[in-house]
Design an enzyme around this catalytic site. Structure first.
Site, PDB file in Angstrom:
ATOM      1  N   HIS A 294     -77.731   6.307  50.955  1.00 46.53           N
ATOM      2  CA  HIS A 294     -76.377   6.498  50.428  1.00 46.53           C
ATOM      3  C   HIS A 294     -76.440   7.038  49.008  1.00 46.53           C
ATOM      4  O   HIS A 294     -77.406   6.808  48.286  1.00 46.53           O
ATOM      5  CB  HIS A 294     -75.581   5.192  50.452  1.00 46.53           C
ATOM      6  CG  HIS A 294     -76.196   4.113  49.600  1.00 46.53           C
ATOM      7  ND1 HIS A 294     -77.219   3.329  50.041  1.00 46.53           N
ATOM      8  CD2 HIS A 294     -75.938   3.733  48.337  1.00 46.53           C
ATOM      9  CE1 HIS A 294     -77.569   2.492  49.084  1.00 46.53           C
ATOM     10  NE2 HIS A 294     -76.815   2.719  48.028  1.00 46.53           N
TER      11      HIS A 294
ATOM     12  N   ARG B  63     -80.412  -1.292  52.938  1.00 43.28           N
ATOM     13  CA  ARG B  63     -79.276  -0.378  52.789  1.00 43.28           C
ATOM     14  C   ARG B  63     -79.594   0.959  53.441  1.00 43.28           C
ATOM     15  O   ARG B  63     -80.680   1.515  53.244  1.00 43.28           O
ATOM     16  CB  ARG B  63     -78.953  -0.105  51.314  1.00 43.28           C
ATOM     17  CG  ARG B  63     -78.420  -1.243  50.464  1.00 43.28           C
ATOM     18  CD  ARG B  63     -77.103  -1.862  50.925  1.00 43.28           C
ATOM     19  NE  ARG B  63     -76.133  -0.987  51.555  1.00 43.28           N
ATOM     20  CZ  ARG B  63     -75.293  -0.159  50.922  1.00 43.28           C
ATOM     21  NH1 ARG B  63     -75.299  -0.095  49.621  1.00 43.28           N
ATOM     22  NH2 ARG B  63     -74.436   0.577  51.591  1.00 43.28           N
TER      23      ARG B  63
ATOM     24  N   TYR C 164     -83.570   0.972  51.022  1.00 49.81           N
ATOM     25  CA  TYR C 164     -84.165  -0.080  50.190  1.00 49.81           C
ATOM     26  C   TYR C 164     -83.668  -1.453  50.643  1.00 49.81           C
ATOM     27  O   TYR C 164     -82.554  -1.594  51.150  1.00 49.81           O
ATOM     28  CB  TYR C 164     -83.885   0.156  48.700  1.00 49.81           C
ATOM     29  CG  TYR C 164     -82.429   0.186  48.292  1.00 49.81           C
ATOM     30  CD1 TYR C 164     -81.710  -0.994  48.073  1.00 49.81           C
ATOM     31  CD2 TYR C 164     -81.783   1.387  48.068  1.00 49.81           C
ATOM     32  CE1 TYR C 164     -80.390  -0.966  47.674  1.00 49.81           C
ATOM     33  CE2 TYR C 164     -80.458   1.435  47.671  1.00 49.81           C
ATOM     34  CZ  TYR C 164     -79.771   0.248  47.470  1.00 49.81           C
ATOM     35  OH  TYR C 164     -78.468   0.277  47.083  1.00 49.81           O
TER      36      TYR C 164
ATOM     37  N   TYR D 203     -84.320   2.486  42.353  1.00 50.12           N
ATOM     38  CA  TYR D 203     -83.446   2.923  41.264  1.00 50.12           C
ATOM     39  C   TYR D 203     -84.165   2.806  39.930  1.00 50.12           C
ATOM     40  O   TYR D 203     -85.010   1.917  39.742  1.00 50.12           O
ATOM     41  CB  TYR D 203     -82.209   2.025  41.172  1.00 50.12           C
ATOM     42  CG  TYR D 203     -81.160   2.261  42.219  1.00 50.12           C
ATOM     43  CD1 TYR D 203     -80.209   3.259  42.063  1.00 50.12           C
ATOM     44  CD2 TYR D 203     -81.111   1.465  43.353  1.00 50.12           C
ATOM     45  CE1 TYR D 203     -79.225   3.462  43.018  1.00 50.12           C
ATOM     46  CE2 TYR D 203     -80.130   1.656  44.313  1.00 50.12           C
ATOM     47  CZ  TYR D 203     -79.190   2.656  44.145  1.00 50.12           C
ATOM     48  OH  TYR D 203     -78.229   2.852  45.095  1.00 50.12           O
TER      49      TYR D 203
ATOM     50  N   HIS E 137     -74.009   6.922  45.590  1.00 51.92           N
ATOM     51  CA  HIS E 137     -72.823   6.324  44.984  1.00 51.92           C
ATOM     52  C   HIS E 137     -71.997   7.414  44.298  1.00 51.92           C
ATOM     53  O   HIS E 137     -72.555   8.261  43.595  1.00 51.92           O
ATOM     54  CB  HIS E 137     -73.220   5.283  43.937  1.00 51.92           C
ATOM     55  CG  HIS E 137     -73.924   4.100  44.511  1.00 51.92           C
ATOM     56  ND1 HIS E 137     -73.274   2.953  44.882  1.00 51.92           N
ATOM     57  CD2 HIS E 137     -75.241   3.882  44.787  1.00 51.92           C
ATOM     58  CE1 HIS E 137     -74.147   2.076  45.358  1.00 51.92           C
ATOM     59  NE2 HIS E 137     -75.363   2.613  45.310  1.00 51.92           N
TER      60      HIS E 137
HETATM   61 FE   LIG Z   1     -77.113   1.774  46.156  1.00 47.90          FE
END
Ligand SMILES: [Fe+2]
Length: 234
Positions: A156, A153, A143, A104, A158
């Site tokens: 995905h 995770r 990640y 991110y 958000h």
């Molecule tokens: Fe996330």
């Protein structure tokens, strides 16, 4: 004045879910107190198309600096519905996600994976007259997240939606079909069986654009028995 139907808690994860460790720090420990729905809960926020930028819904273009973002382009589209399947026009959707490497653009993300100078990972759009939305983006990588040993995770995206009122606010995550990490992920697994599957998009050859990008369909229901589960993150 119409009121909003109560939330169907059978569709949503509990506030406290021990395998998802940080919920123990922020989940309420006392019963929730229902409040009366008044004008302030049942009206607004109201967003208009004029507040959106031309490239806001295209994450492959909205942060370009010196070229194309790296990774697999995808299309994510669907319809937003309220109670009883009613389609919701003029509904703001905001999305955020990691890049193709699973990183991110955020100061708290210190995952040892490269940032992409041409990808920010944020976008938004408003549903059309038939409740439809459409994003172009990059399929991002898994990640690690430190919840437990070797925790990763699944892929995905958000989503945050306001719907017609503050009461129909929904924050959720969209997942991809066939991801082997889903059965190991405490966030996905915290939603009730029979409801969590609503967070998985469907691959669609009809949405897929020839020679350009695969297409996925993700319909979102803000209220009622078929509601898309909320996520329990801040
Ligand atoms: Fe996330």
């Amino acid at each position: 004045m119409n009121t909003i139907s109560p939330r169907d808690w059978a569709s949503h994860p509990p506030y406290l879910h021990a395998p998802y460790r940080s919920t123990s720090l922020r989940g309420p420990t006392k019963p929730l107190i229902p409040i009366q729905q008044t004008l302030s809960e049942l009206t607004g926020p109201v967003y208009g198309h004029e507040s959106l930028g031309r490239l806001d819904a295209d994450l492959t273009k909205n942060a370009r600096r010196n070229g194309e973002p790296l990774g697999e382009r995808i299309i994510v589209t669907g319809r937003v519905m309220g109670d009883d399947g009613r389609l919701l026009p003029d509904t703001l959707l905001e999305i955020w996600q990691a890049n193709a490497c699973g990183r991110y653009v955020h100061k708290t993300d210190q995952h040892d994976a490269p940032l992409d100078p041409n990808f920010l990972g944020g976008g938004r759009c408003v549903t059309d007259d038939e409740g439809r939305y459409r994003f172009y983006t990059i399929k991002h990588g898994a990640y690690p997240w430190g919840n437990h040993h070797n925790a990763w995770r699944p892929n995905h995206i958000h989503f945050s939606l306001f719907g017609p009122t503050l009461l129909t606010r929904l924050v959720t995550q969209m997942y991809f079909p066939g991801d082997p990490l889903l059965e190991l992920d405490p966030i996905y697994q915290s939603a009730p069986a029979g409801a969590r599957e609503r967070m998985i998009a469907n691959f669609s050859i009809d949405v897929t654009e020839p020679g350009f990008a695969l297409g996925y369909v993700f319909d979102i229901v803000l209220r009622g028995r078929g509601a898309t589960p909320m996520e329990r993150t801040p």
